[in-house]
Design a protein around this motif. Structure first.
Motif, mmCIF file in Angstrom:
data_model
loop_
_atom_site.group_PDB
_atom_site.id
_atom_site.type_symbol
_atom_site.label_atom_id
_atom_site.label_comp_id
_atom_site.label_asym_id
_atom_site.label_seq_id
_atom_site.Cartn_x
_atom_site.Cartn_y
_atom_site.Cartn_z
ATOM 1 N N VAL A 1 0.692 -1.023 -0.011
ATOM 2 C CA VAL A 1 0.097 -0.274 0.533
ATOM 3 C C VAL A 1 0.851 1.589 -0.075
ATOM 4 C CG1 VAL A 1 -1.477 1.418 0.996
ATOM 5 C CG2 VAL A 1 -2.484 -1.531 1.062
ATOM 6 N N ARG A 2 1.603 0.918 0.771
ATOM 7 C CA ARG A 2 3.278 2.647 0.937
ATOM 8 C C ARG A 2 3.175 2.829 -0.472
ATOM 9 N NH1 ARG A 2 5.044 -0.068 5.609
ATOM 10 N NH2 ARG A 2 6.800 -0.751 4.731
ATOM 11 N N ALA A 3 3.975 1.439 -1.295
ATOM 12 C CA ALA A 3 4.399 1.825 -2.100
ATOM 13 C C ALA A 3 3.713 2.747 -3.342
ATOM 14 C CB ALA A 3 4.812 0.064 -3.354
ATOM 15 N N ALA A 4 2.261 1.462 -3.190
ATOM 16 C CA ALA A 4 0.926 2.181 -4.624
ATOM 17 C C ALA A 4 0.718 3.531 -4.002
ATOM 18 C CB ALA A 4 -0.247 1.118 -4.300
ATOM 19 N N LEU A 5 0.950 3.732 -3.106
ATOM 20 C CA LEU A 5 0.469 5.595 -2.737
ATOM 21 C C LEU A 5 1.437 6.208 -3.221
ATOM 22 C CD1 LEU A 5 -0.901 5.186 0.896
ATOM 23 C CD2 LEU A 5 -2.550 5.575 -1.784
ATOM 24 N N SER A 6 2.819 6.076 -3.060
ATOM 25 C CA SER A 6 3.672 6.755 -3.218
ATOM 26 C C SER A 6 4.119 6.995 -4.253
ATOM 27 C CB SER A 6 4.903 5.747 -2.926
ATOM 28 O OG SER A 6 6.715 6.238 -2.917
ATOM 29 N N LEU A 7 4.052 5.405 -5.245
ATOM 30 C CA LEU A 7 4.096 5.902 -7.088
ATOM 31 C C LEU A 7 3.086 6.835 -6.997
ATOM 32 C CD1 LEU A 7 4.574 2.276 -8.399
ATOM 33 C CD2 LEU A 7 6.299 4.364 -7.802
ATOM 34 N N LEU A 8 1.431 6.922 -6.373
ATOM 35 C CA LEU A 8 0.222 7.246 -7.583
ATOM 36 C C LEU A 8 1.009 9.510 -7.316
ATOM 37 C CD1 LEU A 8 -2.719 7.780 -8.321
ATOM 38 C CD2 LEU A 8 -3.399 7.799 -5.877
ATOM 39 N N MET A 9 1.207 10.167 -6.084
ATOM 40 C CA MET A 9 1.574 10.919 -5.709
ATOM 41 C C MET A 9 2.571 11.677 -6.542
ATOM 42 S SD MET A 9 -0.568 11.547 -2.747
ATOM 43 C CE MET A 9 -1.871 9.815 -3.349
ATOM 44 N N GLU A 10 3.458 10.967 -6.294
ATOM 45 C CA GLU A 10 5.210 10.727 -6.875
ATOM 46 C C GLU A 10 4.387 11.082 -8.476
ATOM 47 O OE1 GLU A 10 7.204 8.159 -6.621
ATOM 48 O OE2 GLU A 10 8.092 8.956 -4.215
ATOM 49 N N SER A 11 3.924 10.844 -8.786
ATOM 50 C CA SER A 11 2.744 10.657 -10.568
ATOM 51 C C SER A 11 2.721 12.434 -11.331
ATOM 52 C CB SER A 11 1.820 9.643 -11.150
ATOM 53 O OG SER A 11 0.938 10.411 -10.596
ATOM 54 N N VAL A 12 2.502 12.731 -9.446
ATOM 55 C CA VAL A 12 1.996 14.502 -9.667
ATOM 56 C C VAL A 12 2.733 15.486 -9.373
ATOM 57 C CG1 VAL A 12 -1.022 14.029 -10.004
ATOM 58 C CG2 VAL A 12 0.507 14.210 -8.289
ATOM 59 N N GLY A 13 3.872 14.845 -8.876
ATOM 60 C CA GLY A 13 5.335 15.698 -8.597
ATOM 61 C C GLY A 13 4.754 16.517 -7.078
ATOM 62 N N TRP A 14 4.146 15.364 -6.122
ATOM 63 C CA TRP A 14 3.975 15.694 -4.281
ATOM 64 C C TRP A 14 5.488 14.629 -3.867
ATOM 65 C CZ3 TRP A 14 1.543 19.251 -3.872
ATOM 66 C CH2 TRP A 14 0.462 19.482 -4.140
ATOM 67 N N LYS A 15 6.435 15.377 -3.270
ATOM 68 C CA LYS A 15 6.959 14.927 -2.605
ATOM 69 C C LYS A 15 6.407 13.798 -1.613
ATOM 70 C CE LYS A 15 10.968 15.724 0.642
ATOM 71 N NZ LYS A 15 12.176 16.761 1.146
ATOM 72 N N VAL A 16 7.281 12.138 -1.497
ATOM 73 C CA VAL A 16 6.976 11.550 -0.320
ATOM 74 C C VAL A 16 8.509 11.276 0.453
ATOM 75 C CG1 VAL A 16 5.796 9.307 -0.386
ATOM 76 C CG2 VAL A 16 5.420 10.676 -2.702
ATOM 77 N N LYS A 17 7.269 10.706 2.102
ATOM 78 C CA LYS A 17 8.067 10.811 2.986
ATOM 79 C C LYS A 17 6.981 9.072 3.660
ATOM 80 C CE LYS A 17 11.302 14.208 4.206
ATOM 81 N NZ LYS A 17 11.617 14.865 5.460
ATOM 82 N N LEU A 18 7.835 7.966 3.489
ATOM 83 C CA LEU A 18 6.711 6.586 3.698
ATOM 84 C C LEU A 18 7.006 6.264 5.236
ATOM 85 C CD1 LEU A 18 7.480 4.815 0.374
ATOM 86 C CD2 LEU A 18 5.866 5.944 1.271
#
Length: 204
Positions: free
Chosen positions: A15-32
């Motif tokens: 779930v973390r990986a899927a959400l990370s890819l989704l957020m990064e796809s629109v340019g958001w910086k992500v921390k897991l």
């Protein structure tokens, strides 16, 4: 790349990986983070963004995290990800201040839209906090006697009335009033009233 950070907290690595890819796809910086506890260990309220968290996690639930975050001066808005059996808990999380709860499996576009809204809310909240801090910084420059006069001014008292209340001459009140206007960078009494409202000293 957007300045804001999306903090993703979920004990499920997929779930973390899927959400990370989704957020990064629109340019958001992500921390897991795998747990709410590990998130809190590095939490810095000065970093803008939003939080996406599962509601059921070991050690600390998303609901407990939401309650804990209320202790801080400012923290990012929280979006809860829930299973079908978590609705009662999710509703309680909303009452505690969470922005939304999103049932699994979630719609990607809906989640992205809510993240965008959450980050806009976070930005507005931070601007409001900054305004309060700036006004309080000016107010703290006043002497105790000037603060006393300030309190009477925002009650609508005239210089003559203030002089009678604080047992000084009217000219002394006028001198303090002038200093107050200078230190608060106010052009008129209306400006002082607005500042007092920002500090919560009078009702809006």
């Amino acid at each position: 790349m957007n300045k804001a950070t999306v903090f993703i907290i979920d004990d499920d690595q997929q779930v973390r990986a899927a959400l990370s890819l989704l957020m990064e796809s629109v340019g958001w910086k992500v921390k897991l983070f795998a747990t709410a506890v590990s998130f809190l260990e590095q939490f810095d309220g000065d970093i803008p963004g939003c939080i996406i968290t599962d509601i059921r996690m070991p050690m600390m639930s998303g609901l407990d995290l939401q309650i804990k975050l209320k202790e801080y001066r400012i923290s990012p808005p929280v979006l809860m990800i829930t299973g079908h059996g978590d609705i009662t808990m999710a509703v309680r999380a909303i009452k505690e201040g969470a922005l939304d709860f999103i049932e699994k499996p979630f719609n990607n576009q809906y989640l992205l839209d809510r993240v965008h809204q959450a980050i806009e809310i976070d930005s507005d909240n931070r601007e409001a906090v900054l305004r309060v801090l700036k006004v309080k910084e000016k107010y703290n420059q006043l002497t105790d006697k000037e603060k006393q006069v300030f309190g009477w001014i925002i009650k609508g008292a005239l210089s003559k009335q203030i002089a009678e209340e604080v047992f000084v001459t009217q000219s002394a009140v006028e001198a303090r009033r002038s200093k107050i206007m200078e230190k608060m960078n106010a052009d008129n009494i209306s400006d002082l009233m607005k500042m007092a409202m920002v500090m919560g000293m009078v009702n809006t």
